[in-house]
Design a protein around this motif. Structure first.
Motif, mmCIF file in Angstrom:
data_model
loop_
_atom_site.group_PDB
_atom_site.id
_atom_site.type_symbol
_atom_site.label_atom_id
_atom_site.label_comp_id
_atom_site.label_asym_id
_atom_site.label_seq_id
_atom_site.Cartn_x
_atom_site.Cartn_y
_atom_site.Cartn_z
ATOM 1 N N ILE A 180 13.918 -5.028 -12.131
ATOM 2 C CA ILE A 180 12.701 -5.562 -11.097
ATOM 3 C C ILE A 180 13.077 -5.015 -9.808
ATOM 4 O O ILE A 180 12.564 -5.651 -8.709
ATOM 5 N N SER A 181 13.990 -4.188 -9.654
ATOM 6 C CA SER A 181 14.460 -3.494 -8.166
ATOM 7 C C SER A 181 13.080 -2.830 -7.497
ATOM 8 O O SER A 181 13.325 -2.642 -6.443
ATOM 9 N N GLY A 182 12.298 -2.521 -8.238
ATOM 10 C CA GLY A 182 11.114 -1.822 -7.509
ATOM 11 C C GLY A 182 10.048 -3.032 -7.326
ATOM 12 O O GLY A 182 9.014 -2.749 -6.794
ATOM 13 N N ASN A 183 10.442 -4.243 -7.406
ATOM 14 C CA ASN A 183 9.755 -5.438 -6.966
ATOM 15 C C ASN A 183 10.198 -6.064 -5.995
ATOM 16 O O ASN A 183 11.537 -6.679 -6.122
ATOM 17 N N LEU A 184 9.733 -6.466 -4.806
ATOM 18 C CA LEU A 184 10.267 -7.020 -3.612
ATOM 19 C C LEU A 184 9.922 -8.463 -3.632
ATOM 20 O O LEU A 184 8.635 -8.762 -3.734
ATOM 21 N N CYS A 185 10.511 -9.357 -3.484
ATOM 22 C CA CYS A 185 10.532 -10.901 -3.213
ATOM 23 C C CYS A 185 10.855 -11.176 -1.952
ATOM 24 O O CYS A 185 12.021 -11.066 -1.359
ATOM 25 N N ASP B 44 0.769 -1.244 0.019
ATOM 26 C CA ASP B 44 -0.026 0.102 -0.129
ATOM 27 C C ASP B 44 0.956 1.259 -0.027
ATOM 28 O O ASP B 44 0.307 2.330 0.300
ATOM 29 N N THR B 45 2.137 1.060 -0.384
ATOM 30 C CA THR B 45 2.852 2.093 -0.346
ATOM 31 C C THR B 45 3.907 2.417 -1.671
ATOM 32 O O THR B 45 4.966 3.121 -1.537
ATOM 33 N N SER B 46 3.585 1.694 -2.675
ATOM 34 C CA SER B 46 4.588 1.605 -3.820
ATOM 35 C C SER B 46 5.800 0.859 -3.825
ATOM 36 O O SER B 46 6.665 0.810 -4.504
ATOM 37 N N ASN B 47 5.977 0.380 -2.418
ATOM 38 C CA ASN B 47 7.504 -0.424 -1.952
ATOM 39 C C ASN B 47 7.761 -1.661 -2.821
ATOM 40 O O ASN B 47 8.773 -2.299 -3.208
ATOM 41 N N CYS B 48 6.526 -2.525 -2.695
ATOM 42 C CA CYS B 48 6.742 -3.935 -2.969
ATOM 43 C C CYS B 48 6.556 -4.150 -4.456
ATOM 44 O O CYS B 48 7.148 -5.291 -4.967
ATOM 45 N N GLY B 49 5.762 -3.636 -4.975
ATOM 46 C CA GLY B 49 5.634 -3.879 -6.652
ATOM 47 C C GLY B 49 4.460 -4.869 -7.023
ATOM 48 O O GLY B 49 4.309 -5.226 -8.073
ATOM 49 N N ALA B 50 3.987 -5.578 -5.820
ATOM 50 C CA ALA B 50 2.977 -6.815 -6.108
ATOM 51 C C ALA B 50 1.808 -6.405 -6.950
ATOM 52 O O ALA B 50 1.408 -7.079 -7.307
ATOM 53 N N CYS C 111 4.409 -12.042 -5.221
ATOM 54 C CA CYS C 111 5.312 -11.158 -5.938
ATOM 55 C C CYS C 111 5.276 -11.319 -7.380
ATOM 56 O O CYS C 111 5.352 -10.320 -8.057
ATOM 57 N N THR C 112 4.782 -12.520 -7.904
ATOM 58 C CA THR C 112 5.052 -12.934 -9.307
ATOM 59 C C THR C 112 4.235 -12.208 -10.118
ATOM 60 O O THR C 112 5.084 -11.624 -11.220
ATOM 61 N N PRO C 113 3.160 -11.678 -10.104
ATOM 62 C CA PRO C 113 2.421 -11.006 -11.097
ATOM 63 C C PRO C 113 3.046 -9.639 -11.450
ATOM 64 O O PRO C 113 3.418 -9.285 -12.503
#
Length: 160
Positions: free
Chosen positions: A128-133, A40-46, A101-103
């Motif tokens: 993909i650095s804006g997407n956290l696994c 909900d903060t744009s950090n994880c990218g899911a 995180c896959t999608p």
């Protein structure tokens, strides 16, 4: 307010509250639950989707901002029953892990491969650095994107 948004090639029109987030519009209004709502903060990218071909975080994008525009979600990557090479790469190289995180990873990866069909590992990691696994499993994800790059190039060569 009423919005008209083209989602995965389909025109969608709905009455919404002006402050409704795009992620909630996709999941709750349209039932497209492939887009995940993570931080909900744009950090994880899911929640990454495309807005007019550009990856955006749908948890900080208002649905009203997509009015009159085109949105593509993970459900729109597959075409006519054929998985996108990115989707197939995640299967082949075990990039799925827990799957949360896959999608978002796949949407970021497809955007990268559309711009750069043969990225090196550093370029993939930056894309993909804006997407956290949260499973800390980037190795398989990077291999999956490299698999997709190699196989989409092979598919394009076979068609040409």
């Amino acid at each position: 307010m009423r919005v008209a948004i083209k989602v995965n090639g389909q025109e969608c029109s709905s009455e919404i509250e002006p402050r409704l987030l795009l992620v909630h519009f996709l999941r709750s209004t349209l039932g497209l639950t492939g887009t995940h709502w993570g931080c909900d903060t744009s950090n994880c990218g899911a929640c990454t989707v495309w807005l007019d071909g550009v990856p955006v975080k749908s948890c900080t994008t208002l649905a009203a901002m997509a009015d009159g525009h085109e949105v593509k979600t993970i459900e729109g990557l597959e075409s006519s029953g054929v998985l996108d090479p990115v989707q197939q790469g995640f299967i082949e190289e075990h990039g799925l892990q827990c799957g949360f995180c896959t999608p978002g990873m796949m949407m970021a990866a497809r955007a990268l491969l559309d711009r750069n069909p043969d990225p090196d590992e550093a370029t993939i990691r930056e894309a993909i650095s804006g997407n956290l696994c949260r499973c800390t499993g980037y190795e398989n994800i990077v291999r999956a994107i490299r698999w997709a790059a190699a196989h989409q190039t092979a598919q394009e060569g076979a068609i040409a």
